[in-house]
Scaffold this active site. Structure first.
Site, PDB file in Angstrom:
ATOM      1  N   LYS A 113       0.895  -1.348   0.062  1.00 12.06           N
ATOM      2  CA  LYS A 113       0.161   0.136   0.004  1.00 12.06           C
ATOM      3  C   LYS A 113       0.748   1.274  -0.066  1.00 12.06           C
ATOM      4  O   LYS A 113       0.391   2.265  -0.561  1.00 12.06           O
ATOM      5  CB  LYS A 113      -0.990   0.015   1.166  1.00 12.06           C
ATOM      6  CG  LYS A 113      -2.064  -1.091   1.110  1.00 12.06           C
ATOM      7  CD  LYS A 113      -2.928  -0.913   2.474  1.00 12.06           C
ATOM      8  CE  LYS A 113      -3.833  -2.100   2.381  1.00 12.06           C
ATOM      9  NZ  LYS A 113      -4.853  -1.897   3.459  1.00 12.06           N
ATOM     10  N   ASP A 128      -9.801   2.640   2.628  1.00 14.67           N
ATOM     11  CA  ASP A 128      -9.885   2.033   4.013  1.00 14.67           C
ATOM     12  C   ASP A 128     -10.768   2.953   4.816  1.00 14.67           C
ATOM     13  O   ASP A 128     -11.216   2.316   5.609  1.00 14.67           O
ATOM     14  CB  ASP A 128      -8.548   1.667   4.375  1.00 14.67           C
ATOM     15  CG  ASP A 128      -7.904   0.539   3.607  1.00 14.67           C
ATOM     16  OD1 ASP A 128      -8.706  -0.215   3.280  1.00 14.67           O
ATOM     17  OD2 ASP A 128      -6.498   0.359   3.590  1.00 14.67           O
ATOM     18  N   ALA A 170      -0.188   2.093  15.280  1.00 15.27           N
ATOM     19  CA  ALA A 170       0.416   3.204  14.619  1.00 15.27           C
ATOM     20  C   ALA A 170       1.097   3.112  13.138  1.00 15.27           C
ATOM     21  O   ALA A 170       1.822   3.555  12.763  1.00 15.27           O
ATOM     22  CB  ALA A 170       1.545   3.941  15.460  1.00 15.27           C
TER      23      ALA A 170
HETATM   24  P1  NDP Z   1       1.455  -2.669  10.343  1.00 12.27           P
HETATM   25  O1  NDP Z   1       2.453  -3.917  10.282  1.00 12.27           O
HETATM   26  O2  NDP Z   1       1.539  -1.486   9.459  1.00 12.27           O
HETATM   27  O3  NDP Z   1       0.960  -2.182  11.786  1.00 12.27           O
HETATM   28  C1  NDP Z   1       1.013  -3.309  12.941  1.00 12.27           C
HETATM   29  C2  NDP Z   1       0.696  -2.479  14.221  1.00 12.27           C
HETATM   30  O4  NDP Z   1       0.425  -3.453  15.071  1.00 12.27           O
HETATM   31  C3  NDP Z   1       1.894  -1.468  14.856  1.00 12.27           C
HETATM   32  O5  NDP Z   1       1.100  -0.177  15.419  1.00 12.27           O
HETATM   33  C4  NDP Z   1       2.155  -2.656  15.643  1.00 12.27           C
HETATM   34  O6  NDP Z   1       2.878  -1.820  16.762  1.00 12.27           O
HETATM   35  C5  NDP Z   1       1.049  -3.056  16.286  1.00 12.27           C
HETATM   36  N1  NDP Z   1       1.387  -4.613  16.811  1.00 12.27           N
HETATM   37  C6  NDP Z   1       1.991  -5.800  16.171  1.00 12.27           C
HETATM   38  N2  NDP Z   1       1.910  -6.681  16.771  1.00 12.27           N
HETATM   39  C7  NDP Z   1       1.547  -6.136  18.315  1.00 12.27           C
HETATM   40  C8  NDP Z   1       1.431  -6.963  19.522  1.00 12.27           C
HETATM   41  N3  NDP Z   1       1.532  -8.057  19.693  1.00 12.27           N
HETATM   42  N4  NDP Z   1       1.125  -6.125  20.377  1.00 12.27           N
HETATM   43  C9  NDP Z   1       0.668  -4.801  20.305  1.00 12.27           C
HETATM   44  N5  NDP Z   1       0.764  -4.248  19.261  1.00 12.27           N
HETATM   45  C10 NDP Z   1       1.170  -4.943  18.121  1.00 12.27           C
HETATM   46  O7  NDP Z   1      -0.115  -3.355   9.895  1.00 12.27           O
HETATM   47  P2  NDP Z   1      -1.411  -2.754   9.357  1.00 12.27           P
HETATM   48  O8  NDP Z   1      -1.505  -1.425  10.018  1.00 12.27           O
HETATM   49  O9  NDP Z   1      -1.651  -2.589   7.905  1.00 12.27           O
HETATM   50  O10 NDP Z   1      -2.634  -3.751   9.849  1.00 12.27           O
HETATM   51  C11 NDP Z   1      -2.920  -3.752  11.328  1.00 12.27           C
HETATM   52  C12 NDP Z   1      -4.189  -4.578  11.637  1.00 12.27           C
HETATM   53  O11 NDP Z   1      -5.390  -4.209  10.873  1.00 12.27           O
HETATM   54  C13 NDP Z   1      -3.889  -6.094  11.100  1.00 12.27           C
HETATM   55  O12 NDP Z   1      -4.522  -6.988  11.654  1.00 12.27           O
HETATM   56  C14 NDP Z   1      -4.818  -6.007   9.646  1.00 12.27           C
HETATM   57  O13 NDP Z   1      -5.204  -7.466   9.398  1.00 12.27           O
HETATM   58  C15 NDP Z   1      -5.942  -5.090  10.108  1.00 12.27           C
HETATM   59  N6  NDP Z   1      -6.651  -4.584   8.923  1.00 12.27           N
HETATM   60  C16 NDP Z   1      -7.865  -4.795   8.594  1.00 12.27           C
HETATM   61  C17 NDP Z   1      -8.436  -4.247   7.379  1.00 12.27           C
HETATM   62  C18 NDP Z   1      -9.737  -4.453   7.169  1.00 12.27           C
HETATM   63  O14 NDP Z   1     -10.337  -4.024   6.093  1.00 12.27           O
HETATM   64  N7  NDP Z   1     -10.546  -4.890   8.132  1.00 12.27           N
HETATM   65  C19 NDP Z   1      -7.732  -3.229   6.444  1.00 12.27           C
HETATM   66  C20 NDP Z   1      -6.495  -3.060   7.127  1.00 12.27           C
HETATM   67  C21 NDP Z   1      -5.645  -3.720   7.955  1.00 12.27           C
HETATM   68  P3  NDP Z   1       4.510  -1.516  16.740  1.00 12.27           P
HETATM   69  O15 NDP Z   1       4.692   0.029  16.115  1.00 12.27           O
HETATM   70  O16 NDP Z   1       4.834  -1.299  18.138  1.00 12.27           O
HETATM   71  O17 NDP Z   1       5.538  -2.603  16.032  1.00 12.27           O
END
Ligand code: NDP
Length: 308
Positions: free
Chosen positions: A93, A129, A155
């Site tokens: 993306k 989105d 974030a």
């Molecule tokens: P990114 O990889 O860009 O971001 C992941 C985020 O999750 C970061 O803020 C990260 O924190 C945090 N994170 C990961 N693991 C953990 C953990 N164990 N505990 C706490 N925080 C955690 O992913 P996306 O932003 O693209 O996606 C995030 C979620 O949203 C996914 O589950 C995805 O499937 C869902 N999603 C759903 C959509 C829908 O249409 N329903 C559309 C887009 C996304 P840190 O900064 O600390 O690493």
């Protein structure tokens, strides 16, 4: 090739090089992509449209496994093969921004694109989105971003899209929690110019400040919950009573966060409605048919695909 087109399996760049589909092609690109239910949603809506509108009889939606390193080759090739539209999912993306001709201003603010439209000059990038989130909240929880306090978890890319949509729609306040403080700081710095008079703050998820607003809508945009042993992204019971909890994760359908909220008698919904509505908006961009008309068929197809 023919059997692969009839059977919506996972395609690769090699299939694209010998592409001979005679109709109007749409596709989603990602890695991994085999879990994606987007083809089921879009092909169900296209099949229904085709019953009353012959323009859509030869439209099909495919899925391609594309590695990030291959994206700069895949996008011009898909353009040359005249794919009418593309969806982009993890990890493309943000990467795709550099490879499109034009970016819709709202998508530029988000810093990510999930929908591409073919134009003579090249791809035009959109982001649906935020629309998906706002409509998912309305459909499942009867809640609006406008006028409500939002407590956003995460974030990453999804959180950034959600945050921009909250600010654009005029939420009452936006409080963001994230595991890694540095990533939270970067997001808050990017959002500050968009916030205007809307209170914007960040906090560490393990220590929610006592003065967070009550009756907030909690939105989980972290990946915590995708795996059964993931920790809760926030200690929910320590928050002033939230009005609702929306988890962007839809598979599994019930995360620990949603289970905890239900135990606390807080209304909940998972991210399936967001997936459906962002998809319906993308299909509106490609077909000109209003997203609201497409969404019910796509929702039924999404539920059926997940039940399989
Ligand atoms: P990114 O990889 O860009 O971001 C992941 C985020 O999750 C970061 O803020 C990260 O924190 C945090 N994170 C990961 N693991 C953990 C953990 N164990 N505990 C706490 N925080 C955690 O992913 P996306 O932003 O693209 O996606 C995030 C979620 O949203 C996914 O589950 C995805 O499937 C869902 N999603 C759903 C959509 C829908 O249409 N329903 C559309 C887009 C996304 P840190 O900064 O600390 O690493």
């Amino acid at each position: 090739m023919k059997s692969k087109i009839e059977n919506p399996s996972v395609l690769t760049l090699r299939d694209l090089e010998s592409w001979s589909f005679p109709g109007t092609a749409l596709a989603v690109l990602g890695q991994p992509i085999k879990h994606s239910i987007s083809p089921a949603l879009h092909n169900a809506a296209l099949a229904e449209l085709a019953q009353t509108d012959t323009r859509f009889r030869d439209w099909r939606y495919f899925r391609f496994e594309v590695a990030p390193a291959d994206l700069p080759r895949a996008l011009p090739l898909l353009h040359a093969k005249q794919f009418h539209g593309l969806n982009l999912t993890v990890p493309h993306k943000v990467l795709a921004l550099e490879h499109v001709r034009e970016i819709e201003p709202a998508a530029r603010e988000v810093g990510a694109i999930n929908t591409l439209l073919w134009t003579d000059a090249g791809w035009r990038g959109h982001n649906t989105d935020g629309y998906g989130l706002a409509h998912g909240l309305r459909a499942d929880l009867r809640r609006e971003l406008h006028g409500n306090h939002i407590l956003l978890l995460g974030a990453g890319g999804a959180a950034r899209g959600a945050a921009v949509e909250c600010l654009r729609q005029g939420c009452a306040s936006l409080s963001i929690a994230n595991r890694t403080a540095e990533n939270l700081r970067t997001l808050l710095a990017a959002l500050a110019p968009l916030a205007g008079d809307i209170p914007l703050r960040g906090f560490a998820p393990e220590a929610p400040p006592a003065d967070l607003p009550a009756e907030a809508i909690v939105i989980n945009a972290t990946s915590a919950g995708l795996r059964p042993d993931d920790p809760l992204p926030i200690p929910l019971s320590s928050l002033a009573r939230p009005a609702a909890v929306y988890d962007m994760i839809y598979n599994p359908p019930q995360t620990a966060l949603l289970r905890t909220a239900t135990q606390l008698r807080i209304p909940t919904a998972n991210g399936l409605s967001m997936l459906v509505h962002q998809g319906a908006k993308a299909l509106e961009i490609w077909t000109g048919i209003p997203a609201d008309r497409l969404a019910p068929t796509m929702a039924a197809a999404a539920n059926a695909a997940l039940a399989r």
